[in-house]
Design a protein around this motif. Structure first.
Motif, mmCIF file in Angstrom:
data_model
loop_
_atom_site.group_PDB
_atom_site.id
_atom_site.type_symbol
_atom_site.label_atom_id
_atom_site.label_comp_id
_atom_site.label_asym_id
_atom_site.label_seq_id
_atom_site.Cartn_x
_atom_site.Cartn_y
_atom_site.Cartn_z
ATOM 1 N N ARG A 21 -33.071 -3.106 29.624
ATOM 2 C CA ARG A 21 -32.482 -2.022 30.397
ATOM 3 C C ARG A 21 -33.563 -1.055 30.889
ATOM 4 O O ARG A 21 -33.534 -0.609 32.039
ATOM 5 N N ARG A 22 -34.512 -0.737 30.012
ATOM 6 C CA ARG A 22 -35.614 0.145 30.423
ATOM 7 C C ARG A 22 -36.467 -0.512 31.501
ATOM 8 O O ARG A 22 -36.952 0.163 32.419
ATOM 9 N N ALA A 23 -36.658 -1.810 31.396
ATOM 10 C CA ALA A 23 -37.457 -2.515 32.405
ATOM 11 C C ALA A 23 -36.781 -2.466 33.771
ATOM 12 O O ALA A 23 -37.449 -2.373 34.803
ATOM 13 N N LEU A 24 -35.450 -2.509 33.790
ATOM 14 C CA LEU A 24 -34.693 -2.521 35.043
ATOM 15 C C LEU A 24 -34.512 -1.132 35.647
ATOM 16 O O LEU A 24 -34.319 -0.994 36.858
ATOM 17 N N PHE A 25 -34.580 -0.106 34.817
ATOM 18 C CA PHE A 25 -34.206 1.241 35.259
ATOM 19 C C PHE A 25 -34.917 1.708 36.525
ATOM 20 O O PHE A 25 -34.290 2.333 37.394
ATOM 21 N N PRO A 26 -36.218 1.452 36.680
ATOM 22 C CA PRO A 26 -36.882 1.940 37.906
ATOM 23 C C PRO A 26 -36.268 1.431 39.197
ATOM 24 O O PRO A 26 -36.405 2.074 40.237
ATOM 25 N N ALA A 27 -35.586 0.288 39.155
ATOM 26 C CA ALA A 27 -34.957 -0.252 40.363
ATOM 27 C C ALA A 27 -33.588 0.353 40.619
ATOM 28 O O ALA A 27 -33.115 0.358 41.767
ATOM 29 N N LEU A 28 -32.931 0.859 39.564
ATOM 30 C CA LEU A 28 -31.540 1.277 39.661
ATOM 31 C C LEU A 28 -31.326 2.770 39.463
ATOM 32 O O LEU A 28 -30.189 3.237 39.522
ATOM 33 N N ASN A 134 -42.723 -3.789 45.020
ATOM 34 C CA ASN A 134 -41.839 -2.691 45.392
ATOM 35 C C ASN A 134 -40.986 -2.327 44.183
ATOM 36 O O ASN A 134 -41.286 -2.720 43.065
ATOM 37 N N LYS A 135 -39.910 -1.583 44.412
ATOM 38 C CA LYS A 135 -39.060 -1.119 43.317
ATOM 39 C C LYS A 135 -37.842 -2.013 43.090
ATOM 40 O O LYS A 135 -36.897 -1.609 42.415
ATOM 41 N N SER A 136 -37.860 -3.210 43.631
ATOM 42 C CA SER A 136 -36.721 -4.102 43.438
ATOM 43 C C SER A 136 -36.630 -4.548 41.975
ATOM 44 O O SER A 136 -37.604 -4.495 41.220
ATOM 45 N N VAL A 140 -39.775 -5.055 39.361
ATOM 46 C CA VAL A 140 -40.020 -4.188 38.198
ATOM 47 C C VAL A 140 -39.921 -4.971 36.898
ATOM 48 O O VAL A 140 -40.624 -4.651 35.926
ATOM 49 N N MET A 141 -39.069 -5.986 36.855
ATOM 50 C CA MET A 141 -39.005 -6.798 35.630
ATOM 51 C C MET A 141 -40.244 -7.662 35.479
ATOM 52 O O MET A 141 -40.728 -7.880 34.354
ATOM 53 N N LEU A 142 -40.781 -8.156 36.598
ATOM 54 C CA LEU A 142 -42.047 -8.888 36.534
ATOM 55 C C LEU A 142 -43.159 -7.986 36.031
ATOM 56 O O LEU A 142 -43.952 -8.378 35.161
ATOM 57 N N GLU A 143 -43.221 -6.772 36.554
ATOM 58 C CA GLU A 143 -44.265 -5.837 36.149
ATOM 59 C C GLU A 143 -44.122 -5.413 34.697
ATOM 60 O O GLU A 143 -45.107 -5.106 34.031
ATOM 61 N N ALA A 144 -42.879 -5.398 34.191
ATOM 62 C CA ALA A 144 -42.649 -5.024 32.789
ATOM 63 C C ALA A 144 -42.981 -6.155 31.831
ATOM 64 O O ALA A 144 -43.006 -5.950 30.610
ATOM 65 N N GLY A 145 -43.227 -7.344 32.369
ATOM 66 C CA GLY A 145 -43.603 -8.476 31.534
ATOM 67 C C GLY A 145 -42.457 -9.173 30.832
ATOM 68 O O GLY A 145 -42.682 -9.864 29.821
#
Length: 326
Positions: A21-28, A134-136, A140-145
């Motif tokens: 959820r934290r990994a996804l938050f920047p997109a949503l 980008n912020k998709s 963001v999940m890729l960047e969060a690993g």
């Protein structure tokens, strides 16, 4: 859902849920929606309404609500390579698959076809997003690993929960206003807000009417004995019509207090896409539609189907093509 779509964050609890959820938050997040997605969605809505201005009628579900919902979801997920009609198809296919309690093999096969399409579109976008992040949600999940299997499962979750429901809420709320002209006039005069329309429609019609859960421990609720492992349905649609909280709950009334309703759930599993859905519908889809087509009117019956997922299947409308507002 886990069998057909992979184990997404909706089916995880505790820290495992919060990590994703934290990994996804920047997109949503509300800020991302306001600063990044909203201007792009407004432009897409304007372009879509310009195209419709060349006509004098349409199916509001297929030609407007479905398209603007899909265009929004393409941005948010990062799957900008997926056509709106395909996104709508795969969303419905996954929903049907998850609700396939009778185990019909053709429904399951269609669901597998839909998830394969999503995986293919994800694979196509990976090089682009790695080169131009980008912020998709995908990015963001890729960047969060997060592991790739979790990323794929969560993208499928977002599509299954982020296409049909906004589509149905946009068309359904428009129908509610057109069939309740006094309330439509309150909104258009500024006496009520589009947010009030959105909140009351979700309470009244509940595009997501039910969510299944498995009982985690033995319990007795109002004399009903539940055992660990039992399956239960949380009936959001029923909660929205609870006479203990709402007077005349069967009436669509945008002046009522909808505070007790729970259309997006509650607690740790509160819908992560709530801010996106609210902004899409209350800031863009509904106000722009009624501004562009001030004499919008129904021209035929509007059938509704479903109870776990409920919405209109078609909505024939017409307007004056020469309207200067379009």
């Amino acid at each position: 859902m886990t069998k057909l779509m992979g184990e997404n964050l909706m089916r995880k609890d505790g820290e495992a849920h919060m990590v994703e959820r934290r990994a996804l938050f920047p997109a949503l997040s509300p800020r991302t929606m306001r600063e990044i997605w909203l201007p792009q969605i407004e432009e897409k809505a304007d372009n879509l309404l310009k195209l419709l201005s060349n006509k004098s009628s349409c199916d509001l579900v297929r030609d407007y609500a479905m398209v603007i919902s899909a265009e929004t979801l393409k941005l948010v997920t990062g799957l900008t390579n997926m056509a709106p009609a395909e996104l709508d198809r795969v969303s419905q296919g996954m929903i049907d698959g998850c609700a396939n309690y009778a185990g019909h093999p053709e429904i399951e096969a269609t669901c597998h076809n839909c998830t394969a399409s999503i995986d293919q579109h994800i694979d196509e976008m990976l090089p682009t997003l790695k080169k131009n992040p980008n912020k998709s949600a995908l990015c963001v999940m890729l960047e969060a690993g997060l592991p790739m299997e979790s990323i794929r499962a969560n993208i499928k979750l977002i599509i299954s929960g982020g296409q049909n429901e906004p589509r149905d809420a946009i068309a359904g709320a428009a129908w509610a206003l057109l069939t309740h002209p006094a309330q439509r006039d309150r909104v258009l005069s500024g006496a009520a807000t589009w947010g009030a329309v959105f909140d009351e429609y979700l309470r009244w019609m509940s595009p997501i009417g039910m969510s299944p859960r498995e009982v985690a421990q033995d319990a007795t609720i109002h004399g009903i004995h539940l055992q660990k492992g039992d399956r239960v349905f949380f009936m959001f649609s029923s909660a929205g019509h609870d006479e203990a909280y709402f007077n005349n709950p069967e009436v669509f009334d945008i002046t009522r207090d909808t505070g007790p309703s729970i259309p997006f759930g509650a607690g740790p599993h509160f819908c992560g896409g709530a801010a996106v859905a609210r902004a899409l519908i209350t800031d863009v889809a509904l106000p722009k539609l009624f501004k562009a087509c001030p004499d919008l009117r129904l021209t035929g019956p509007v059938p509704f189907t479903g109870w776990a997922f409920r919405g209109p299947t078609k909505m024939p409308v017409a307007w004056s093509p020469q309207s200067p507002h379009i």
